[in-house]
Design an enzyme around this catalytic site. Structure first.
Site: not given
Ligand code: 26V
Length: 754
Positions: A498, A603, A312, A492-493, A599
């Site tokens: 982003k 929406k 992801h 979003k987060r 996603t």
């Molecule tokens: C995790 C972390 C953890 C700590 C440091 C910064 C950081 C940055 C990003 C993440 C993302 C982890 C995986 C995730 O949540 N991916 C999201 O998955 C969604 C569903 O597939 C997708 O629509 C998003 O674009 C993607 O960011």
């Protein structure tokens, strides 16, 4: 057995509904739904899916379940007759925040689609007591507090099933809780959530702090509370192992009960590993199969056939690499297996970059997944191409047949039928109800793009939803926004990739323009919703800057007539359901290549918003479907961005120095106006970050963003009919982004269920 819903609810309340309290009615509704859901569960034959995920962002379930069971209208009418409102019942329901954002919400949408498509597929996760924190915004600053959702009347039902799990040499008992997952005119599956009886909410201190070392009492209090220190990272491993060990035992037990002898596990189970959080299920299954007498080599083969992995993100800092020492402490029983897997992987290629253990003795969870599952997928076409061609190119060379794409999707039951009933009814009147089960039917709306009367009705629904959102914002936060303005939303987060900060710079620029007497084509209401990770300093600084700017603008009546900035506190699923139907312009402005899919973008599109976005994630596929006239695209492409990172020559300071517009906007962060309204330390730090580092390359996209957003504002203001046509085309083309389509593809290519 009951002649009507009214009779059933009366029986469950033990009195007339009119005389029951709202809480009594709510409890009766919950019981009624649970009973009816249970009636829709079906025996499993053949292969069953287990979707293991640390996050399931399910949101409130009452309305969703009523819709899926086909009794929403009847229930609403019955309550209304007794002087009760379903909306009031929804208010009583706490929202479980068991996810961070897209990844967790995707898992929840997938469960809905599995049940709707009548596929046997359960979720496996953890029963966090507080989930993700509750966000409080006070004096321009985010603080965090616990968000309890486990009340007496709660969807998660305790069972008597417990599994022993060995954590750091001691055995704890993982108890299974279950939440029924209803399908729309489909079957009922289960979300299996594990917890320990010993977890103690009493140990919570100030905010979301607690003793991180007291594992039996703290283990499932929060979703990944904090990995900024060793104790936090260790806790994460404890959580992950509790989930996969109990999950693996549940899977083996269920399969054995259906006649599986474990040698043929893959005929009974398909396990989807949602990102790397559940990756330890691979060595854990090998260990458990070993206890049943299956040798290592065969166990590896069985597990590889059973498991599949979804990636992801390509962000390096998000790819889990655990120091072996951590695993030795928490799960010593897995360490010899991981070493064996590493040795085996090394026999398959000379290329040590694909090894599981690296030179610093860290375990690369994603590497273990790719070697020892049969499928690795990305979540949007562009994302999968980037995995194959750059991030995971070494693995793609080794296993080309394992790689595949599954573009994400969303469930239309929640993100259209439930959150936007007016639009849903309008669509049904125009093209019939078929789109609810077959989202592709939305394309029939393309026949209406030249129908002025139809365009006006769709526009009227948007106007209504904007008034509703304005009302909600007023009740919730005491701010009054102009419902006739153009609504842009970025929710979003909060993460630098982003680029909420790009939107911030635009707003500052807009502020200057208005001050200088250049009125915008249309008044703007810019809405944000975003939580920042508690230890993510710059993310919190961006929130602070937005809140401060909002204050500066609100205090200036000349500007605030044309520009309002609103930050929605504690953005969650319930808030999203209010915001998304009211959006005109959907902000999807990540740095190209960094957002795996997104996603929210889907929406907003489905609810008739036009996207302003970079060519990133699923935005690319949205653009392909709606055509260039119905989306506002800007910015560097992913190839350009990837190249920049490879060369490593991006210099933020040159951009800052070289463009007076950029410099003026960035410098405003530390202007007298901002410093008077906000906090100096935070504003200066963000100024330094943007002018000196800007790791996610905001500045090179600034002018293109400005041009496209201004164009969107002009189109909206000067050609309302043309704008309504764009909105309608977005709705009509959204069918592809149904999670029913995504799940059908997973099943066709990876799971082969039933
Ligand atoms: C995790 C972390 C953890 C700590 C440091 C910064 C950081 C940055 C990003 C993440 C993302 C982890 C995986 C995730 O949540 N991916 C999201 O998955 C969604 C569903 O597939 C997708 O629509 C998003 O674009 C993607 O960011």
């Amino acid at each position: 057995m009951y002649e009507s819903i009214g009779a059933e609810l009366r029986a469950l309340c033990g009195k007339e509904l009119r005389e029951a309290t709202d809480r009594e009615v709510y409890r009766a509704l919950l019981q009624m739904v649970q009973r009816r859901a249970a009636e829709q569960s079906r025996p499993v034959s053949g292969r069953k899916l287990y979707y293991i995920s640390a996050e399931f962002l399910i949101g409130k379930l009452l309305s969703n379940n009523l819709i899926n069971l086909g009794i929403y209208e009847e229930t609403r009418a019955c309550l209304a007759e007794a002087g009760k409102s379903l909306a009031a019942m929804e208010e009583l329901e706490p929202e479980p925040s068991l996810g961070n954002g897209g990844l967790g919400r995707l898992a929840a949408c997938f469960l809905d689609s599995l049940a709707t498509l009548d596929l046997p597929g359960d979720g496996i996760g953890l029963r966090y007591h507080c989930g993700l924190f509750h966000q409080n915004l006070k004096d321009g600053v985010q603080s965090e507090s616990p968000d309890f959702w486990l009340t007496d009347d709660c969807w998660a039902q305790r069972t008597e099933t417990v599994y022993p799990v060995q954590l750091a040499g001691t055995t704890v008992q993982a108890r299974l809780y279950r939440i029924a997952v209803t399908g729309y005119q489909g079957r009922t599956n289960q979300l299996n959530l594990f917890d320990l009886d010993t977890v103690n909410e009493g140990i919570l201190g100030e905010g979301i702090s607690f003793d991180k070392a007291d594992i039996p009492e703290n283990l499932t209090l929060f979703l990944y509370p904090d990995d900024s220190d060793d104790a936090g990272r260790l806790l994460r491993i404890y959580q992950q192992y509790l989930m996969v060990s109990a999950g693996a035992q549940l899977i083996l037990e269920e399969c054995a009960a259906r006649g599986c002898d474990y040698h043929n596990l893959a005929d009974y189970a398909a396990i989807q590993i949602n990102d790397t959080h559940p990756s330890m299920v691979i060595p854990e299954l090998i260990r458990l199969l070993g206890e049943h007498g299956i040798a290592f080599e065969e166990a590896v083969e069985i597990v590889t056939k059973t498991c599949a992995y979804t990636n992801h993100t390509i962000l390096a800092e998000a790819l889990e690499k655990w120091p072996l020492g951590y695993l030795e402490k928490v799960v010593p029983q897995l360490v010899p297996i991981i070493r064996q897997l590493d040795a085996l992987a090394r026999t398959r290629t000379e290329d040590t970059s694909t090894a599981i253990l690296d030179g610093e003795n860290r375990v690369h969870m994603a590497h273990m997944d790719i070697h020892f599952t049969h499928s690795t997928n990305g979540v949007a076409a562009l994302h999968t191409e980037i995995l194959k061609n750059s991030e995971l190119a070494n693995f793609y060379r080794l296993y080309p047949e394992k790689f595949n794409n599954k573009t994400n999707g969303i469930t239309f039951r929640r993100w259209l039928l439930q959150c936007n009933p007016k639009l849903s009814r309008e669509i049904e009147q125009r093209i019939g109800p078929g789109f609810k089960k077959d989202a592709g039917e939305l394309e029939k709306l393309m026949a209406l793009t030249e129908d002025r009367e139809a365009l006006e009705s769709f526009a009227a629904i948007k106007a209504f939803n904007k008034k509703q959102l304005a009302q909600w914002l007023y009740e919730k936060q005491g701010v009054w926004v102009n419902p006739d303005a153009m609504f842009t939303i970025q929710s979003k987060r909060l993460h630098e990739y982003k680029r909420q900060q790009l939107n911030l710079l635009f707003l500052i620029h807009q502020y200057f323009q208005i001050k200088a007497g250049h009125k915008p084509a249309v008044p703007l209401v810019c809405i944000f919703g975003a939580k920042a990770a508690p230890a993510y300093t710059i993310a919190k600084d961006i929130i602070h800057a937005l809140l401060t700017l909002s204050k500066v603008i609100a205090a200036d009546p000349k500007v605030s007539r044309y520009l309002q900035v609103v930050f929605v506190e504690n953005y969650n699923v319930a808030a999203a359901e209010k915001m998304i139907p009211a959006c005109d312009l959907s902000e999807q402005i990540s740095l190209a290549s960094k957002e795996a899919s997104g996603t929210g973008n889907m929406k907003f599109m489905l609810n008739g918003a036009v996207t302003l976005g970079t060519m990133d994630g699923a935005n690319v596929e949205i653009a392909q479907r709606v055509g260039q006239e119905n989306i506002y695209v800007f910015g560097r492409t992913s190839n350009q961005v990837i190249h920049r990172y490879q060369v490593g020559d991006y210099n933020a300071h040159e951009w800052y120095e070289g463009d007076p517009n950029i410099r003026r906007a960035v410098d405003f962060l530390v202007s007298d106006e901002m410093l008077a309204a906000g906090r100096e330390e935070q504003l200066r730090r963000l100024h330094r970050e943007l002018s000196g580092k800007d790791w996610f390359q905001t500045l090179p996209d600034f002018n293109a963003y400005l041009v496209r957003k201004t164009q969107a504002m002009m189109d909206y203001a000067h050609d309302p009919e043309g704008w309504s046509r764009k909105c309608l085309i977005n709705i009509a083309q959204a069918g592809f982004f149904s999670s029913d389509r995504t799940i059908a593809e997973y099943n066709r290519d990876i799971w082969h269920l039933g």
